[in-house]
Write a protein that holds these residues in place. Structure first.
Motif, PDB file in Angstrom:
ATOM      1  N   THR A  72       0.825  -1.216   0.000  1.00 40.76           N
ATOM      2  CA  THR A  72       0.000   0.000   0.000  1.00 40.76           C
ATOM      3  C   THR A  72       0.854   1.258   0.000  1.00 40.76           C
ATOM      4  O   THR A  72       0.366   2.333   0.336  1.00 40.76           O
ATOM      5  CB  THR A  72      -0.931   0.033   1.228  1.00 40.76           C
ATOM      6  OG1 THR A  72      -0.141   0.268   2.404  1.00 40.76           O
ATOM      7  CG2 THR A  72      -1.700  -1.256   1.400  1.00 40.76           C
TER       8      THR A  72
ATOM      9  N   ALA B 261      -6.316   0.920  -1.983  1.00 37.99           N
ATOM     10  CA  ALA B 261      -4.986   1.109  -1.376  1.00 37.99           C
ATOM     11  C   ALA B 261      -4.429   2.502  -1.660  1.00 37.99           C
ATOM     12  O   ALA B 261      -3.267   2.785  -1.392  1.00 37.99           O
ATOM     13  CB  ALA B 261      -3.991   0.029  -1.801  1.00 37.99           C
TER      14      ALA B 261
ATOM     15  N   GLY C  84      -3.091   4.504   1.837  1.00 40.71           N
ATOM     16  CA  GLY C  84      -2.207   3.422   2.255  1.00 40.71           C
ATOM     17  C   GLY C  84      -1.353   3.862   3.433  1.00 40.71           C
ATOM     18  O   GLY C  84      -1.629   4.885   4.073  1.00 40.71           O
TER      19      GLY C  84
END
Ligand code: AHR
Length: 900
Positions: free
Chosen positions: A507, A527, A530
């Motif tokens: 991520t 993601a 992240g």
């Protein structure tokens, strides 16, 4: 010893067979109490105990007991002692054919059961007393046990093995025979005891139940009955409500009730400065469509069926060969060719982690409505970006438009797709009109163009960060003044099956290289929000990051890759996984030229993030699979990074097997902090204000990582919020053992909510903090690092009310704490009054001496069922060493003042 076991096993078999026709025989003749009556003891001696039969059976997927002392009458105990933890949430957690076995060699009771007759797996757990059961472990079998029930038999012969045999119910047929010596390691075996037949049928309440009968002592039965009485009492307290109906104790009238709150500013103890934090999980569309400001839904064409049944690469998009722009009249402004051709392709993608993209041929109008519409504000700018490549080698113009709900253009511009390699192009668009239901249109006239990562962000994100957060939501979180942020979950952290664990290193880095995946709550995680963004947000609001990494096992309620927490990362891959955990520490704290620190620096943050805490695991099943893996990770982090504080986990409840075994592991390993979770009723919070008073000091501390008060309709009301507040007062008092806490869940998007209540609801244009939010805010904004001894006493007129059961309902509804923030030298007194009437209160602050101080007073109050209540505007009052206050019914009063 061998002979002894043989006799036990045979006796169990005989009594079991006998009981099939009804009650089982008593093991011994009844004792005669008169035998003892000549004794010179003042009290008669109790009758000599005789063995008691316990019938164990399954009811509603739980283990129930009935007992019998005279060989005739069975007494059912209406309580479930054990339930299955196997499988996904809800209806999947089943228990079939539980079988109890007492191993006299070690005094342990074992229960084996079939969690799902179609899965080749059996469940086994143990208990020292038939009341407290250890965590279940699940073992694979050769064949699914459909139609077969387990039976445990000890072979005292040469081999000295315990055999677990599955017999076909009511037939003498064996399947799946396993031998074990320790109830941990099992091997397929030949049965030495062929044709034994386990099980009994007992009629209880007019209904035949099948189970098995064991012999227990009177002391064991007493302990079971005592535990049942405690459970009943606790259940009743759990049901207690904070309402206007309060029975007054005799001799006390509401009008005469007063209180004295005395704070001793000289008797203090240090408490955790991190007590109030937030729990962020991507549940209820908290991330994509929520806090993450990206407006385009499915920007990477990576949605799929695993995210949600029926979703695919084109979910969220419409592609057409015509678009009716700016109302009907503009349609002709565009050369419309017949049949837009849009195909999803995967060869030669921008990045292997982002395999799908769209190929547009001929005229195509591609429209995305975002998450229930995009919000554009007149005069605000929006940053558009897209990756393109021209598959036919020609340049192609892409007309980019922000539209309102009637396709009127709000902003427009053009990007040109050039070249055969993936190229990112950006465009800034400024809206000339506001809309709450806007969309993004990409219109391509000629050429064959591949497109991916179609993105649109408001320029005004929180702190103006690129790839940033929705400003109003982030600000609402920042206003809580959280001392830490836990992320990315919750269940999202360990995921739905091993393949869905949240892997931090997937991520970070360029957005197009991140690994999107399905979300355990039934949607997609891009993601885009992240680890980098989480850490950046923590830094932006001055909160400690608290990342939670999987302990090498998935969520115990997983439905994929087996049923429930069926396994962990294979042992031969654990080193790799442990390295991944260690890499996070280097990524966060390592120098900018270290392998992982470099990645952070390249993302725009050369300075370390100064990570101090790491959570390993989230309310996992504390079975052997977990324990082995957690221990390996914990020891590795401790050895390589002694400066990092590891936060362990003790399951999803404040009692029971995960809690008990989790705490045992914490003590054994010396885990600095463990994460406790409990969602409880207002009555539970009211009646458990002492919960941490008895916790051992100087050892493992607590992170109360998920909690909330849940009423029937699961809404946040004055009743739930004040029951949280009075409990938070007890957390302050116990701030030496409770290191951190966070209400959960945090955010919920209206219309896309999987869990209620949440702290903050929102839609695309509004943020709607709940009553519970304001309690969190009052505590977060008035936190301390020192606790000053506070006593809160109710008075009947001028006399203290007696401290007995009759007055308990009054006393537990009134509590106070005082904390000092040594940095600002400010003290805050919080008083919760959950009584249905005003309470005249004398606040004693002897140390103020003769110099009064100006204090800020804020009050949150309402009727128990009120929702969306906000605190009063802060008011300035004067406090003396003895001040008179009138506390509103159902209120939290916060008084903050400077110390000299
Ligand atoms: O807070 C919602 C969920 O509750 C979390 O994901 C999980 O940890 C708990 O069961």
């Amino acid at each position: 010893m061998k002979l002894f076991h043989r006799i036990i096993a045979a006796a169990a078999f005989l009594s079991a067979s006998f009981a099939i026709s009804g009650a089982a025989a008593a093991d011994n003749a009844p004792a005669d109490p008169s035998q003892h009556s000549v004794s010179r003891h003042y009290d008669p001696l109790p009758p000599s105990p005789r063995p008691i039969q316990l019938f164990a059976y399954e009811r509603d997927n739980r283990l129930y007991y009935a007992w019998n002392a005279d060989g005739m009458e069975w007494h059912a105990i209406d309580h479930g002692w054990l339930s299955s933890d196997y499988g996904a949430w809800g209806a999947e957690k089943k228990m079939h054919d539980p079988y109890l076995y007492h191993d006299k060699a070690n005094g342990m009771w074992y229960c084996i059961f079939t969690p799902n007759p179609d899965d080749p797996v059996f469940a086994l757990t143990s208990s020292p007393d038939l009341v407290h059961w250890h965590v279940q472990n699940y073992y694979p079998m050769e064949k699914a046990p459909r139609g077969y029930a387990p039976f445990i038999y000890f072979d005292s012969g040469e081999r000295e093995y315990y055999y677990i045999e599955w017999f076909k119910k009511n037939e003498r047929m064996l399947e799946n025979v396993y031998a074990t010596r320790d109830f941990k390691h099992f091997s397929l075996a030949e049965s030495p005891s062929r044709y034994l037949k386990g099980g009994s049928i007992v009629k209880l309440g007019g209904r035949e139940r099948s189970g098995n009968i064991v012999t227990i002592t009177k002391a064991e039965l007493d302990a079971i009955l005592a535990a049942k009485a405690v459970a009943d009492r606790r259940e009743a307290l759990r049901g207690e409500r904070v309402t206007g109906n309060l029975r007054m104790p005799r001799g006390i009238r509401a009008n005469d009730l007063a209180a004295e709150v005395a704070v001793d500013l000289n008797r203090t103890k240090t408490i955790s400065p991190l007590l109030w934090g937030i729990f962020f999980e991507d549940i209820n569309y908290s991330a994509d469509g929520g806090l993450y400001a990206e407006l385009v839904r499915n920007r990477d064409f990576e949605f799929n069926d695993l995210d949600h049944g029926g979703w695919n690469a084109l979910t969220g998009w419409t592609v057409s060969d015509a678009i009716d722009l700016d109302g009907w009249h503009d349609l002709n402004d565009w050369s419309v060719s017949e049949g837009a051709k849009a195909t999803v392709a995967t060869d030669d993608p921008i990045h292997k982690n982002n395999p799908h993209y769209l190929v547009l041929e001929a005229f195509a109008a591609l429209v995305n409505e975002g998450y229930r519409g995009m919000v554009f504000r007149e005069g605000d700018s929006y940053l558009f970006s897209v990756f393109t490549k021209c598959l036919d080698g020609n340049e192609a113009a892409l007309d980019v438009r922000l539209l309102d709900d009637r396709n009127n253009t709000v902003a427009s511009g053009t990007v040109t797709a050039k070249g055969k390699e993936w190229t990112k192009t950006e465009l800034k668009l400024t809206a000339n009109k506001s809309t709450d239901r806007g969309k993004l249109a990409l219109i391509k006239s000629g050429g064959k163009v591949a497109i991916d990562m179609v993105s649109l962000f408001p320029e005004k994100t929180f702190k103006g960060r690129r790839n940033g957060l929705r400003a109003d939501l982030a600000q609402t979180l920042a206003d809580l003044k959280p001392r830490f942020i836990r992320f990315p979950g919750g269940c999202v952290a360990h995921g739905n099956g091993l393949g869905n664990m949240y892997r931090w290193n997937r991520t970070v880095g360029p957005l197009e290289s991140r690994v999107p995946q399905s979300n355990i709550w039934g949607y997609h995680q891009s993601a885009g929000l992240g680890y980098y963004e989480y850490f950046q947000f923590c830094e932006d609001i001055g909160a400690e990051p608290l990342p939670i990494l999987p302990a090498g096992v998935p969520c115990q309620n997983s439905s994929r890759g087996g049923k429930g927490q069926q396994g962990g990362i294979p042992m031969d891959r654990m080193d790799e996984y442990i390295q991944e955990v260690l890499d996070l520490i280097e990524w966060a704290n390592g120098p900018a030229d270290s392998k992982w620190g470099k990645l952070r620096a390249e993302a725009g943050h050369p300075a370390p993030f100064n990570l101090k805490y790491i959570g390993i695991g989230n309310e996992d099943l504390i079975g052997d699979v977990f324990k082995e893996r957690f221990t390996m990770i914990f020891e590795a982090v401790k050895a390589k990074h002694p400066e990092i504080t590891v936060v362990g986990t003790v399951g999803p409840f404040c009692e029971g097997s995960d809690y008990e075994d989790g705490w045992a592991l914490a003590r054994k390993l010396g885990i600095p902090i463990v994460d406790e979770h409990y969602y409880q009723s207002p009555g539970w919070f009211l009646n458990n204000q002492h919960f941490y008073d008895t916790y051992e000091r100087g050892g493992t501390r607590v992170y109360l990582g998920e909690y909330a008060s849940h009423n029937g309709p699961r809404t946040s009301t004055i009743e739930t919020a004040l029951s949280e507040a009075i409990y938070m007062i007890s957390l302050e008092r116990n701030g030496d053992v409770v290191a951190m806490s966070s209400y959960a869940p945090l955010l919920a998007k209206e219309g896309d909510t999987q869990w209620n209540p949440d702290l903050i609801y929102f839609n695309n244009t509004q943020v709607k903090p709940t009553t519970g939010y304001y309690v969190q805010k009052l505590f977060g904004n008035n936190a301390g690092d020192t606790y000053a001894r506070t006593s809160a006493n109710l008075l009947n007129g001028s006399r203290s009310i007696p401290d007995n059961d009759e007055t308990a309902p009054l006393r537990k509804r009134f509590a106070s704490s005082c904390v000092i923030d040594s940095k600002t030298n400010t003290a805050t007194v919080k008083i919760a009054n959950l009584l249905p009437f005003e309470v005249k209160t004398t606040l004693k602050l002897d140390e103020l001496g003769s110099a009064p101080v100006k204090a800020t007073k804020t009050v949150l109050s309402g009727s128990p069922d009120d929702v969306n209540v906000r605190p009063s505007e802060p008011e300035t009052i004067t406090l003396d060493k003895s001040s008179e206050l009138t506390l509103k019914p159902f209120s939290l009063t916060v008084l903050s003042f400077p110390l000299k």
